[in-house]
Design a protein around this motif. Structure first.
Motif, mmCIF file in Angstrom:
data_model
loop_
_atom_site.group_PDB
_atom_site.id
_atom_site.type_symbol
_atom_site.label_atom_id
_atom_site.label_comp_id
_atom_site.label_asym_id
_atom_site.label_seq_id
_atom_site.Cartn_x
_atom_site.Cartn_y
_atom_site.Cartn_z
ATOM 1 N N ALA A 1 -49.310 -109.144 127.291
ATOM 2 C CA ALA A 1 -48.017 -107.960 127.301
ATOM 3 C C ALA A 1 -47.815 -107.496 126.020
ATOM 4 O O ALA A 1 -47.067 -106.210 125.639
ATOM 5 N N PRO A 2 -47.625 -108.612 124.943
ATOM 6 C CA PRO A 2 -47.169 -108.601 123.342
ATOM 7 C C PRO A 2 -48.933 -107.071 123.206
ATOM 8 O O PRO A 2 -48.415 -106.326 122.249
ATOM 9 N N GLU A 3 -49.848 -107.354 123.567
ATOM 10 C CA GLU A 3 -50.797 -106.479 122.619
ATOM 11 C C GLU A 3 -50.342 -105.095 122.836
ATOM 12 O O GLU A 3 -51.268 -104.208 122.856
ATOM 13 N N LEU A 4 -50.693 -104.730 124.348
ATOM 14 C CA LEU A 4 -49.608 -103.186 124.797
ATOM 15 C C LEU A 4 -49.182 -103.290 123.871
ATOM 16 O O LEU A 4 -49.638 -101.519 123.748
ATOM 17 N N GLY B 1 -61.182 -90.239 122.352
ATOM 18 C CA GLY B 1 -60.480 -91.384 122.744
ATOM 19 C C GLY B 1 -60.960 -92.460 122.928
ATOM 20 O O GLY B 1 -62.312 -92.267 123.904
ATOM 21 N N GLU B 2 -60.200 -94.117 122.693
ATOM 22 C CA GLU B 2 -60.841 -95.195 123.283
ATOM 23 C C GLU B 2 -59.858 -95.291 123.944
ATOM 24 O O GLU B 2 -58.579 -95.136 124.429
ATOM 25 N N VAL B 3 -60.578 -95.765 125.847
ATOM 26 C CA VAL B 3 -59.570 -95.668 126.919
ATOM 27 C C VAL B 3 -60.113 -97.027 126.992
ATOM 28 O O VAL B 3 -61.310 -98.641 126.893
ATOM 29 N N VAL B 4 -59.201 -98.097 126.917
ATOM 30 C CA VAL B 4 -59.220 -99.266 127.613
ATOM 31 C C VAL B 4 -58.521 -99.253 128.857
ATOM 32 O O VAL B 4 -57.160 -99.592 129.182
ATOM 33 N N VAL B 5 -59.089 -100.614 129.257
ATOM 34 C CA VAL B 5 -58.778 -101.096 130.555
ATOM 35 C C VAL B 5 -58.332 -102.364 130.954
ATOM 36 O O VAL B 5 -58.609 -103.214 129.978
ATOM 37 N N ASP B 6 -57.142 -102.437 131.385
ATOM 38 C CA ASP B 6 -55.817 -102.822 131.704
ATOM 39 C C ASP B 6 -56.268 -104.588 132.654
ATOM 40 O O ASP B 6 -57.703 -104.246 132.805
ATOM 41 N N SER B 7 -56.042 -105.580 131.867
ATOM 42 C CA SER B 7 -56.310 -107.027 133.050
ATOM 43 C C SER B 7 -55.000 -107.687 132.528
ATOM 44 O O SER B 7 -54.942 -107.832 131.688
ATOM 45 N N SER B 8 -55.142 -108.487 133.880
ATOM 46 C CA SER B 8 -54.046 -109.256 133.995
ATOM 47 C C SER B 8 -54.488 -110.763 132.112
ATOM 48 O O SER B 8 -53.578 -111.660 132.565
ATOM 49 N N ASP B 9 -54.824 -110.460 131.407
ATOM 50 C CA ASP B 9 -55.800 -111.379 131.176
ATOM 51 C C ASP B 9 -54.774 -111.082 129.240
ATOM 52 O O ASP B 9 -55.180 -111.822 128.850
ATOM 53 N N VAL B 10 -55.256 -109.852 129.450
ATOM 54 C CA VAL B 10 -54.150 -109.504 127.812
ATOM 55 C C VAL B 10 -52.576 -109.780 127.860
ATOM 56 O O VAL B 10 -52.192 -108.766 129.162
ATOM 57 N N GLN C 1 -51.947 -97.810 139.147
ATOM 58 C CA GLN C 1 -51.165 -97.881 138.616
ATOM 59 C C GLN C 1 -50.760 -99.057 137.001
ATOM 60 O O GLN C 1 -50.819 -99.080 136.754
ATOM 61 N N GLY C 2 -51.896 -100.306 137.535
ATOM 62 C CA GLY C 2 -51.849 -100.851 137.118
ATOM 63 C C GLY C 2 -50.345 -102.246 137.223
ATOM 64 O O GLY C 2 -49.635 -101.788 137.847
ATOM 65 N N ARG C 3 -50.443 -103.276 136.112
ATOM 66 C CA ARG C 3 -48.789 -103.813 136.086
ATOM 67 C C ARG C 3 -47.742 -102.957 135.761
ATOM 68 O O ARG C 3 -48.577 -102.358 134.776
ATOM 69 N N ARG C 4 -46.485 -103.349 135.652
ATOM 70 C CA ARG C 4 -45.138 -102.984 135.142
ATOM 71 C C ARG C 4 -45.933 -102.821 133.655
ATOM 72 O O ARG C 4 -45.265 -102.472 133.410
ATOM 73 N N ALA C 5 -46.386 -103.929 133.009
ATOM 74 C CA ALA C 5 -46.346 -104.395 131.704
ATOM 75 C C ALA C 5 -47.107 -103.198 131.170
ATOM 76 O O ALA C 5 -46.939 -102.317 130.051
#
Length: 207
Positions: free
Chosen positions: A106-109, A95-104, A137-141
């Motif tokens: 939280a609602p879009e997650l 599938g598609e892998v989306v690398v998270d960042s603080s610019d995203v 582990q990333g951000r809590r959101a």
């Protein structure tokens, strides 16, 4: 005088009456406990299952295939990952892998089908997994908004009890404690899952 003023005045008065000496509180916690790997895993898995988590076993070599199967079984086609997660872990995921960042925001997650993270330490006695916001582990959101959390737990990070687990944490880091999927009960003890976090928790124990 407002209610707030009354409360603050009482606090000030209590502080004036309080002794100025420092009291040392003894904290003789049980530490250093260990168990053979087989017993440690049995205890940890028992607690995880009791909390309604789904448990999978894997070796380090089999981890990419194990994660691919877990995600396929959940029909997770778009998965978020923290920036520091080992990319090889999802090398067999289609599938598609989306690398998270603080610019995203939280609602879009919420548009993700799930998230895959590692973990810092786990407690076998309570079936609790600790995340501390490390790069893998990333951000809590990221671990609270998607409905599915696939968490990788290396056996080397599993401790017997809470004191042993706490000793491995860095106090200054933001810590999230996970004991099963998000769940709550109303006054009639009707269990509702997914209210404050993922509805589904898949734990992959490696080792």
């Amino acid at each position: 005088m407002t209610a707030k003023d009354v409360i603050l005045d009482r606090i000030r008065a209590a502080r004036e009456l309080a002794p100025s000496t420092t009291v040392t509180v003894p904290r003789n916690y049980r530490t250093g406990r260990t168990l053979p790997d087989a017993e440690l895993i049995e205890l940890f898995v028992d607690r995880l299952v009791d909390y309604k988590a789904n448990v999978h076993r894997s070796t380090a070599e089999e981890l990419p295939a194990t994660l691919a199967k877990v995600l396929a079984d959940r029909d997770a086609r778009r998965v978020g990952v923290p920036a520091g997660l080992d990319a090889s872990w999802l090398s067999k995921y289609g599938g598609e892998v989306v690398v998270d960042s603080s610019d995203v925001p939280a609602p879009e997650l919420e548009g993700l089908d799930g998230v895959v993270t590692s973990s810092t330490v786990s407690c076998a006695e309570t079936g609790t997994i600790f995340l501390d916001g490390s790069p893998d582990q990333g951000r809590r959101a990221l671990t609270l908004v998607p409905d599915l959390h696939v968490c990788v737990v290396p056996l080397s990070t599993v401790e017997v009890g809470v004191p042993e687990a706490m000793a491995r944490l860095v106090p200054e880091r933001p810590t999230t404690l996970i004991s099963g999927p998000s769940a709550t009960s109303d006054i009639e003890l009707e269990r509702v899952e997914g209210v404050h976090g993922p509805r589904t928790l898949d734990v992959v124990i490696v080792g």
